[in-house]
Write a protein that holds these residues in place. Structure first.
Motif, PDB file in Angstrom:
ATOM      1  N   HIS A  48     -11.274   4.273  -0.238  1.00  0.00           N
ATOM      2  CA  HIS A  48     -12.431   3.389  -0.438  1.00  0.00           C
ATOM      3  C   HIS A  48     -12.582   2.991  -1.907  1.00  0.00           C
ATOM      4  CE1 HIS A  48     -16.322   1.583   0.373  1.00  0.00           C
ATOM      5  NE2 HIS A  48     -16.818   2.260  -0.639  1.00  0.00           N
ATOM      6  N   ASP A  49     -12.418   3.946  -2.802  1.00  0.00           N
ATOM      7  CA  ASP A  49     -12.558   3.673  -4.237  1.00  0.00           C
ATOM      8  C   ASP A  49     -11.491   2.717  -4.763  1.00  0.00           C
ATOM      9  OD1 ASP A  49     -14.760   5.351  -4.268  1.00  0.00           O
ATOM     10  OD2 ASP A  49     -13.687   7.033  -5.205  1.00  0.00           O
ATOM     11  N   ALA A  50     -10.328   2.666  -4.084  1.00  0.00           N
ATOM     12  CA  ALA A  50      -9.228   1.803  -4.523  1.00  0.00           C
ATOM     13  C   ALA A  50      -9.329   0.386  -3.962  1.00  0.00           C
ATOM     14  CB  ALA A  50      -7.892   2.423  -4.105  1.00  0.00           C
ATOM     15  N   ARG A  51     -10.283   0.133  -3.081  1.00  0.00           N
ATOM     16  CA  ARG A  51     -10.389  -1.163  -2.406  1.00  0.00           C
ATOM     17  C   ARG A  51     -10.663  -2.290  -3.403  1.00  0.00           C
ATOM     18  NH1 ARG A  51     -13.394   0.319   1.333  1.00  0.00           N
ATOM     19  NH2 ARG A  51     -11.758   0.610   2.851  1.00  0.00           N
ATOM     20  N   LYS A  52      -9.939  -3.389  -3.203  1.00  0.00           N
ATOM     21  CA  LYS A  52     -10.100  -4.603  -3.988  1.00  0.00           C
ATOM     22  C   LYS A  52     -10.332  -5.762  -3.026  1.00  0.00           C
ATOM     23  CE  LYS A  52      -6.616  -3.067  -7.320  1.00  0.00           C
ATOM     24  NZ  LYS A  52      -5.337  -3.444  -7.950  1.00  0.00           N
ATOM     25  N   PHE A  53     -10.673  -6.914  -3.582  1.00  0.00           N
ATOM     26  CA  PHE A  53     -10.894  -8.114  -2.775  1.00  0.00           C
ATOM     27  C   PHE A  53     -10.245  -9.305  -3.455  1.00  0.00           C
ATOM     28  CE2 PHE A  53     -14.316  -5.224  -1.852  1.00  0.00           C
ATOM     29  CZ  PHE A  53     -14.450  -5.305  -0.481  1.00  0.00           C
ATOM     30  N   VAL A  54      -9.798 -10.254  -2.643  1.00  0.00           N
ATOM     31  CA  VAL A  54      -9.286 -11.513  -3.155  1.00  0.00           C
ATOM     32  C   VAL A  54      -9.849 -12.631  -2.283  1.00  0.00           C
ATOM     33  CG1 VAL A  54      -7.125 -11.477  -1.813  1.00  0.00           C
ATOM     34  CG2 VAL A  54      -7.226 -12.748  -3.963  1.00  0.00           C
ATOM     35  N   GLU A  55     -10.282 -13.718  -2.936  1.00  0.00           N
ATOM     36  CA  GLU A  55     -10.840 -14.870  -2.226  1.00  0.00           C
ATOM     37  C   GLU A  55      -9.712 -15.790  -1.766  1.00  0.00           C
ATOM     38  OE1 GLU A  55     -14.042 -15.413  -1.480  1.00  0.00           O
ATOM     39  OE2 GLU A  55     -14.805 -13.686  -2.607  1.00  0.00           O
ATOM     40  N   THR A  56      -9.774 -16.198  -0.510  1.00  0.00           N
ATOM     41  CA  THR A  56      -8.842 -17.187   0.048  1.00  0.00           C
ATOM     42  C   THR A  56      -9.653 -18.181   0.874  1.00  0.00           C
ATOM     43  OG1 THR A  56      -8.394 -16.143   2.186  1.00  0.00           O
ATOM     44  CG2 THR A  56      -7.116 -15.324   0.293  1.00  0.00           C
ATOM     45  N   ASP A  57      -9.001 -19.233   1.347  1.00  0.00           N
ATOM     46  CA  ASP A  57      -9.672 -20.181   2.233  1.00  0.00           C
ATOM     47  C   ASP A  57     -10.051 -19.529   3.565  1.00  0.00           C
ATOM     48  OD1 ASP A  57      -9.464 -22.171   0.346  1.00  0.00           O
ATOM     49  OD2 ASP A  57      -7.708 -23.111   1.270  1.00  0.00           O
ATOM     50  N   TYR A  58      -9.424 -18.412   3.877  1.00  0.00           N
ATOM     51  CA  TYR A  58      -9.694 -17.699   5.124  1.00  0.00           C
ATOM     52  C   TYR A  58     -10.853 -16.720   4.989  1.00  0.00           C
ATOM     53  CZ  TYR A  58      -5.342 -19.676   6.784  1.00  0.00           C
ATOM     54  OH  TYR A  58      -4.360 -20.543   7.175  1.00  0.00           O
ATOM     55  N   GLY A  59     -11.289 -16.470   3.779  1.00  0.00           N
ATOM     56  CA  GLY A  59     -12.383 -15.548   3.519  1.00  0.00           C
ATOM     57  C   GLY A  59     -12.048 -14.609   2.367  1.00  0.00           C
ATOM     58  N   ARG A  60     -12.897 -13.608   2.215  1.00  0.00           N
ATOM     59  CA  ARG A  60     -12.749 -12.595   1.160  1.00  0.00           C
ATOM     60  C   ARG A  60     -11.962 -11.421   1.759  1.00  0.00           C
ATOM     61  NH1 ARG A  60     -16.906  -8.481  -0.933  1.00  0.00           N
ATOM     62  NH2 ARG A  60     -16.262  -8.132  -3.079  1.00  0.00           N
ATOM     63  N   ILE A  61     -10.694 -11.322   1.370  1.00  0.00           N
ATOM     64  CA  ILE A  61      -9.771 -10.371   1.991  1.00  0.00           C
ATOM     65  C   ILE A  61      -9.804  -9.045   1.225  1.00  0.00           C
ATOM     66  CG2 ILE A  61      -7.407  -9.970   2.772  1.00  0.00           C
ATOM     67  CD1 ILE A  61      -8.896 -12.484   3.983  1.00  0.00           C
ATOM     68  N   ALA A  62     -10.052  -7.959   1.965  1.00  0.00           N
ATOM     69  CA  ALA A  62     -10.074  -6.611   1.394  1.00  0.00           C
ATOM     70  C   ALA A  62      -8.677  -6.011   1.473  1.00  0.00           C
ATOM     71  CB  ALA A  62     -11.056  -5.737   2.164  1.00  0.00           C
ATOM     72  N   TYR A  63      -8.308  -5.270   0.429  1.00  0.00           N
ATOM     73  CA  TYR A  63      -7.000  -4.614   0.431  1.00  0.00           C
ATOM     74  C   TYR A  63      -7.010  -3.420  -0.510  1.00  0.00           C
ATOM     75  CZ  TYR A  63      -6.007  -6.965  -4.034  1.00  0.00           C
ATOM     76  OH  TYR A  63      -6.049  -7.401  -5.337  1.00  0.00           O
ATOM     77  N   VAL A  64      -6.003  -2.574  -0.329  1.00  0.00           N
ATOM     78  CA  VAL A  64      -5.770  -1.423  -1.199  1.00  0.00           C
ATOM     79  C   VAL A  64      -4.305  -1.483  -1.603  1.00  0.00           C
ATOM     80  CG1 VAL A  64      -5.654   1.099  -1.275  1.00  0.00           C
ATOM     81  CG2 VAL A  64      -7.577  -0.021  -0.163  1.00  0.00           C
ATOM     82  N   GLU A  65      -4.033  -1.216  -2.866  1.00  0.00           N
ATOM     83  CA  GLU A  65      -2.645  -1.216  -3.326  1.00  0.00           C
ATOM     84  C   GLU A  65      -2.412  -0.088  -4.305  1.00  0.00           C
ATOM     85  OE1 GLU A  65      -1.168  -4.357  -5.909  1.00  0.00           O
ATOM     86  OE2 GLU A  65      -3.226  -4.878  -6.428  1.00  0.00           O
ATOM     87  N   PHE A  66      -1.178   0.404  -4.289  1.00  0.00           N
ATOM     88  CA  PHE A  66      -0.730   1.445  -5.201  1.00  0.00           C
ATOM     89  C   PHE A  66       0.718   1.164  -5.571  1.00  0.00           C
ATOM     90  CE2 PHE A  66      -3.951   3.504  -2.552  1.00  0.00           C
ATOM     91  CZ  PHE A  66      -4.773   4.068  -3.508  1.00  0.00           C
ATOM     92  N   GLY A  67       1.173   1.722  -6.681  1.00  0.00           N
ATOM     93  CA  GLY A  67       2.579   1.680  -7.051  1.00  0.00           C
ATOM     94  C   GLY A  67       3.002   0.400  -7.732  1.00  0.00           C
ATOM     95  N   GLU A  68       4.300   0.355  -8.021  1.00  0.00           N
ATOM     96  CA  GLU A  68       4.927  -0.778  -8.690  1.00  0.00           C
ATOM     97  C   GLU A  68       6.264  -1.060  -8.043  1.00  0.00           C
ATOM     98  OE1 GLU A  68       5.288  -0.008 -12.865  1.00  0.00           O
ATOM     99  OE2 GLU A  68       3.176   0.463 -13.092  1.00  0.00           O
ATOM    100  N   GLY A  69       6.778  -2.254  -8.282  1.00  0.00           N
ATOM    101  CA  GLY A  69       8.093  -2.614  -7.781  1.00  0.00           C
ATOM    102  C   GLY A  69       8.006  -3.588  -6.631  1.00  0.00           C
ATOM    103  N   PRO A  70       9.074  -3.658  -5.826  1.00  0.00           N
ATOM    104  CA  PRO A  70       9.070  -4.548  -4.668  1.00  0.00           C
ATOM    105  C   PRO A  70       7.876  -4.229  -3.765  1.00  0.00           C
ATOM    106  CG  PRO A  70      11.253  -3.619  -5.022  1.00  0.00           C
ATOM    107  CD  PRO A  70      10.313  -2.896  -5.935  1.00  0.00           C
ATOM    108  N   VAL A  71       7.294  -5.257  -3.181  1.00  0.00           N
ATOM    109  CA  VAL A  71       6.065  -5.100  -2.397  1.00  0.00           C
ATOM    110  C   VAL A  71       6.376  -4.786  -0.939  1.00  0.00           C
ATOM    111  CG1 VAL A  71       3.959  -6.237  -1.593  1.00  0.00           C
ATOM    112  CG2 VAL A  71       4.796  -6.639  -3.926  1.00  0.00           C
ATOM    113  N   ALA A  72       5.715  -3.765  -0.414  1.00  0.00           N
ATOM    114  CA  ALA A  72       5.686  -3.482   1.020  1.00  0.00           C
ATOM    115  C   ALA A  72       4.258  -3.770   1.482  1.00  0.00           C
ATOM    116  CB  ALA A  72       6.073  -2.031   1.302  1.00  0.00           C
ATOM    117  N   LEU A  73       4.121  -4.688   2.436  1.00  0.00           N
ATOM    118  CA  LEU A  73       2.814  -5.100   2.940  1.00  0.00           C
ATOM    119  C   LEU A  73       2.628  -4.563   4.350  1.00  0.00           C
ATOM    120  CD1 LEU A  73       0.214  -6.801   2.562  1.00  0.00           C
ATOM    121  CD2 LEU A  73       1.494  -8.729   3.566  1.00  0.00           C
TER     122      LEU A  73
END
Length: 165
Positions: A48-73
């Motif tokens: 919960h503490d790591a949760r971030k948000f990004v605005e898109t045309d689809y809405g305000r998308i919640a996500y959590v991310e950790f680490g560096e390098g190639p992205v695994a979604l």
């Protein structure tokens, strides 16, 4: 799509964790979190503490991310949210930038008013999410209806998918 790689070579731990995660999900989740007893985990509060948000045309998308390098979604299924992937995020964040989002109308994501929620729209949201974060290619992991949205995204954006599980 090429095999999963880390720094130019195949990474057996990523393949093993993906396989074990898939087996756990198919088995109804009974193995979830126990596939590797030594793997780190995230508490609900840490997630919960790591949760971030990004605005898109689809809405305000919640996500959590950790680490560096190639992205695994990681894309969760119906009636769940990104917290489903906490064990995978903790176990892979030392070799990848790992991201779990909450799909539209699930978890902490706030969909745009009157936004349709079908697979095509969820796949569009994935693309808008990646665009907003400036991410070109991903190792894509989907479960249940998240797997359906991930398939639509992959079919419409094959150049943006490095691997698909």
């Amino acid at each position: 799509m090429e095999h999963t790689k880390s720094h130019g070579r195949r990474h057996p731990r990523l393949r093993a964790i993906a396989l074990l995660s898939g087996l756990a999900l198919v088995a109804g989740g009974w193995m979830m979190g126990t596939a590797h007893a030594d793997a780190a985990t995230l508490t609900a509060q840490q997630f919960h503490d790591a949760r971030k948000f990004v605005e898109t045309d689809y809405g305000r998308i919640a996500y959590v991310e950790f680490g560096e390098g190639p992205v695994a979604l990681f894309i969760h299924g119906f009636l769940l949210n990104g917290y489903q992937w906490r064990h995978q995020l903790a176990g892979l964040s030392d070799i990848r930038r790992v991201i779990a989002l909450d799909t539209m109308a699930m978890g902490y994501t706030e969909k745009a008013p009157d936004q349709p929620l079908g697979m095509k729209q969820q796949a569009g949201m994935i693309k808008a999410f990646l665009d907003a974060l400036g991410i070109d290619r991903v190792d894509l992991v989907g479960n249940d209806s998240g797997g359906g949205a991930a398939q639509v995204f992959a079919a419409n954006n094959p150049d943006r998918v490095r691997t698909f599980t």
